[in-house]
Design an enzyme around this catalytic site. Structure first.
Site, PDB file in Angstrom:
ATOM      1  N   ASP A 107       2.424   6.544  -4.154  1.00 16.36           N
ATOM      2  CA  ASP A 107       3.509   6.345  -3.196  1.00 16.36           C
ATOM      3  C   ASP A 107       4.603   7.378  -3.487  1.00 16.36           C
ATOM      4  O   ASP A 107       4.311   8.574  -3.523  1.00 16.36           O
ATOM      5  CB  ASP A 107       3.995   4.897  -3.282  1.00 16.36           C
ATOM      6  CG  ASP A 107       5.056   4.536  -2.259  1.00 16.36           C
ATOM      7  OD1 ASP A 107       4.707   4.265  -1.106  1.00 16.36           O
ATOM      8  OD2 ASP A 107       6.249   4.521  -2.648  1.00 16.36           O
ATOM      9  N   HIS A 293      -2.604   0.033   0.730  1.00 13.26           N
ATOM     10  CA  HIS A 293      -1.617   0.933   0.135  1.00 13.26           C
ATOM     11  C   HIS A 293      -1.440   0.767  -1.371  1.00 13.26           C
ATOM     12  O   HIS A 293      -1.236   1.744  -2.086  1.00 13.26           O
ATOM     13  CB  HIS A 293      -0.266   0.729   0.821  1.00 13.26           C
ATOM     14  CG  HIS A 293       0.799   1.645   0.300  1.00 13.26           C
ATOM     15  ND1 HIS A 293       0.750   3.011   0.484  1.00 13.26           N
ATOM     16  CD2 HIS A 293       1.928   1.393  -0.414  1.00 13.26           C
ATOM     17  CE1 HIS A 293       1.813   3.561  -0.090  1.00 13.26           C
ATOM     18  NE2 HIS A 293       2.544   2.608  -0.636  1.00 13.26           N
TER      19      HIS A 293
END
Length: 315
Positions: A107, A293
């Site tokens: 991320d 994610h």
């Protein structure tokens, strides 16, 4: 022989004018791997990778990055720009006497990892970017581009730009905010739009006990430091301008791995069509079918396998 620590330990490291809480494992003197977390995460987000990498013969350093958890939280927004974030990592290498390291980022940690070789080309042995691919410098300040793309539609990064707004909204009920963000629900609209929505259950990849360290950490620290990372997108664009002379390289010529979940919505606004503009060395891409994610927590065994294979193939 150096000190062998396979069970992760925690210590404080002074680096680049801040103090970082670092989770560490492995033998000093072994090849160093730095694990850089994203938002809203902690070093704890690498709990499945740290012991596996240490057992495989690597010296692992996983910091709570500046603004997070047990690390320093500078007040100024510009204290969270990419020059400072990468310098923090360089200071960690200095602390353990390592000339080079493999940078692994997830991320927001991915831009830290992929920018590190631009500022410190001699200190990067390789880069693994999770969920966010290497992205060339944009043609204009990023927030200008996003405002044209999204117009009046909600885009969480633009919502995060105004100091104090998202900070207060997310901090009003940390447990609820974290639940919604882990479920990726909290990135689809401002918190006030979630009022009438039922609280989503925890995903099956995280237990209630594993969830608590996040609630505790962000209850203690708030969200301002982490949100300040987002408020530096345009500043980072300026700082990485080749004409500024701040970067020492314009492309990444060491091996790069991009690892992501095929079902990760972040891929919709981080296109990979120009990845070879910035990753000019060996490049490998791996997409895990059905994965989302929070990759290293959601699919730890697969992520560990891919990372160890990548690390094992380095010269």
């Amino acid at each position: 022989m150096g000190e062998i620590v396979l069970t992760p330990t925690e210590r404080l490291v002074d680096t680049n004018g801040v103090t970082l809480k670092v989770t560490e494992a492995g033998e000093h003197g072994n090849p160093v791997v730095v694990l850089a977390h994203g938002f809203p995460e902690l070093a704890y987000s690498w709990r499945h990778q740290i012991p596996a990498l240490a057992a495989a013969g690597y010296h692992v350093l996983a910091p709570d990055q500046r603004g997070y958890g047990g690390s320093s939280r500078p007040e100024g927004i510009d204290a969270y720009n990419i020059v400072e974030l990468t310098a923090d990592i360089a200071g960690l290498l200095d602390d353990v006497g390592a000339e080079r390291a493999v940078l692994v980022g997830h991320d927001w940690g991915s831009p830290v990892a992929t920018n590190f070789p631009l500022f410190y080309p001699e200190r990067a042995a390789a880069v693994a970017a999770l969920s966010v691919p290497p992205i060339p410098r944009a043609s204009a300040p990023p927030t200008q581009i996003w405002r044209k793309i999204f117009g009046d539609n909600f885009f969480y990064i633009l919502y995060f730009q105004e100091p104090g707004v998202a900070d207060a909204a997310l901090g009003a009920d940390v447990r609820e905010s974290m639940r919604r963000m882990i479920a990726l629900e909290g990135f689809g609209g401002p918190p006030e739009s979630m009022v009438d929505r039922p609280l989503p259950p925890l995903p099956d990849w995280i237990t209630a006990d594993e969830f608590e360290p996040y609630v505790q950490a962000f209850t203690e620290t708030g969200f301002t430091g982490p949100l300040n990372w987002y408020r530096n997108f345009d500043r980072n664009w300026e700082l990485t301008d080749p004409a500024s002379g701040r970067t020492q390289a314009q492309t990444i010529d060491v091996p790069v791995l991009f690892l992501a979940g095929a079902a990760d919505p972040v891929l919709s606004f981080t296109p990979r069509d120009r990845v070879r503009d910035v990753a000019t060395g060996d490049y490998r891409e791996v997409l895990l079918d059905g994965a989302g994610h929070w990759l290293q927590q959601e699919r730890p065994d697969e992520v560990n396998t891919v990372l160890l294979e990548f690390l094992g193939g380095l010269k």
